[in-house]
Design a protein around this motif. Structure first.
Motif, mmCIF file in Angstrom:
data_model
loop_
_atom_site.group_PDB
_atom_site.id
_atom_site.type_symbol
_atom_site.label_atom_id
_atom_site.label_comp_id
_atom_site.label_asym_id
_atom_site.label_seq_id
_atom_site.Cartn_x
_atom_site.Cartn_y
_atom_site.Cartn_z
ATOM 1 N N SER A 73 0.822 -1.207 0.000
ATOM 2 C CA SER A 73 0.000 0.000 0.000
ATOM 3 C C SER A 73 0.858 1.260 0.000
ATOM 4 O O SER A 73 0.570 2.222 -0.710
ATOM 5 N N ALA A 74 1.939 1.248 0.792
ATOM 6 C CA ALA A 74 2.853 2.381 0.793
ATOM 7 C C ALA A 74 3.483 2.566 -0.583
ATOM 8 O O ALA A 74 3.611 3.697 -1.075
ATOM 9 N N GLY A 75 3.864 1.451 -1.215
ATOM 10 C CA GLY A 75 4.422 1.519 -2.564
ATOM 11 C C GLY A 75 3.430 2.077 -3.564
ATOM 12 O O GLY A 75 3.797 2.870 -4.448
ATOM 13 N N TYR A 76 2.158 1.690 -3.428
ATOM 14 C CA TYR A 76 1.129 2.211 -4.322
ATOM 15 C C TYR A 76 0.986 3.717 -4.164
ATOM 16 O O TYR A 76 0.902 4.457 -5.158
ATOM 17 N N PHE A 77 0.973 4.202 -2.925
ATOM 18 C CA PHE A 77 0.822 5.637 -2.691
ATOM 19 C C PHE A 77 2.027 6.410 -3.210
ATOM 20 O O PHE A 77 1.887 7.511 -3.744
ATOM 21 N N ILE A 78 3.225 5.849 -3.062
ATOM 22 C CA ILE A 78 4.415 6.496 -3.610
ATOM 23 C C ILE A 78 4.320 6.568 -5.127
ATOM 24 O O ILE A 78 4.560 7.628 -5.740
ATOM 25 N N HIS A 79 3.961 5.454 -5.757
ATOM 26 C CA HIS A 79 3.839 5.415 -7.220
ATOM 27 C C HIS A 79 2.788 6.399 -7.707
ATOM 28 O O HIS A 79 3.003 7.144 -8.682
ATOM 29 N N ASP A 80 1.640 6.431 -7.036
ATOM 30 C CA ASP A 80 0.553 7.308 -7.463
ATOM 31 C C ASP A 80 0.927 8.772 -7.284
ATOM 32 O O ASP A 80 0.587 9.618 -8.118
ATOM 33 N N THR A 81 1.644 9.086 -6.201
ATOM 34 C CA THR A 81 2.077 10.464 -5.978
ATOM 35 C C THR A 81 3.037 10.919 -7.067
ATOM 36 O O THR A 81 2.885 12.018 -7.622
ATOM 37 N N VAL A 82 4.014 10.079 -7.375
ATOM 38 C CA VAL A 82 4.978 10.418 -8.431
ATOM 39 C C VAL A 82 4.257 10.552 -9.771
ATOM 40 O O VAL A 82 4.529 11.474 -10.560
ATOM 41 N N ASP A 83 3.304 9.666 -10.037
ATOM 42 C CA ASP A 83 2.564 9.702 -11.293
ATOM 43 C C ASP A 83 1.759 10.991 -11.421
ATOM 44 O O ASP A 83 1.695 11.596 -12.504
ATOM 45 N N ILE A 84 1.137 11.434 -10.326
ATOM 46 C CA ILE A 84 0.358 12.676 -10.354
ATOM 47 C C ILE A 84 1.263 13.858 -10.675
ATOM 48 O O ILE A 84 0.916 14.730 -11.487
#
Length: 229
Positions: A73-84
């Motif tokens: 979940s932490a990895g998903y939030f990091i990925h999504d933040t960078v993607d945004i």
């Protein structure tokens, strides 16, 4: 929306259309990413099934499946933040960014200190509610509010929002209040939790106004406010 004359009206209309198109694309992007998370939902159920004490011993309980779920979940939030940020959607998705930063701060406590893994698993119960909220968002994007499925889903949303968002948040808030006034990791997490409580209540009020009191929502918000609801 105010009516302007001649070129002023054209520029204003063009600006609104561009904003609306960007917002719709942002929503569709968020929805597609959410539908790519079934393994996380499965892992959530597995963690609770294998280690039910995660729901009670929030600070000390630990399991490999719960730990891996928090890491994912932490990895998903990091990925999504960078993607945004990379896709230049930070302005349209600033609420997601604020939420992600707070969520990462909470999950890192479970990853690096192996504490409050149960709390991390509990907060991920919101993913159950997100399934129905995502269906709602996609139907609104496609102007399908007149369908029976949408009307049924809006009542299901209320039940799921209470069971998997409001109730777990209230339980966690009550638990973490014991750390109030202390200088511990629990106090830091309590601060994050209280901010998330405010966000969840704001989203709940938007949901109620949009689906059950639409006459109170300004006409412009009917067009694009659902993007953050």
């Amino acid at each position: 929306m105010m009516n302007y004359q001649n070129c002023t009206e054209s520029v204003s209309t063009l600006g609104w259309r561009r904003h609306g198109l960007q917002a719709v694309r942002t929503c569709e992007h968020r929805a597609r990413q959410h539908f790519q998370l079934p393994p996380a939902h499965t892992q959530l159920c597995l963690s609770i099934w294998q280690t039910p004490e995660l729901l009670v011993e929030i600070e000390t309980a630990w399991s490999l499946s719960g730990y891996l779920l928090v890491c994912f979940s932490a990895g998903y939030f990091i990925h999504d933040t960078v993607d945004i940020v990379i896709s230049h959607q930070a302005r349209a998705s600033w609420e997601y960014l604020v939420h992600h930063v707070m969520a990462m701060g909470a999950f890192f406590s479970g990853i690096f200190w192996s504490s409050f893994v149960g709390g991390g698993v509990l907060t991920l119960l919101v993913e159950v509610s997100n399934i129905f909220l995502t269906f709602r968002m996609m139907m609104k994007i496609n102007n399908a509010q007149h369908l029976l499925l949408y009307r049924v889903n809006k009542y299901v949303n209320l039940v799921m929002y209470f069971l998997f968002r409001l109730a777990p948040q209230a339980y966690l808030t009550h638990y973490f209040l014991r750390y109030l006034g202390q200088r511990t990791l629990g106090t830091f997490l309590l601060g994050i939790l209280l901010m998330l409580d405010i966000m969840i209540l704001i989203y709940f009020s938007r949901l109620l106004r949009s689906d059950f009191c639409p006459q109170r929502v300004p006409s412009q918000q009917h067009k694009d406010k659902f993007l953050t609801e």
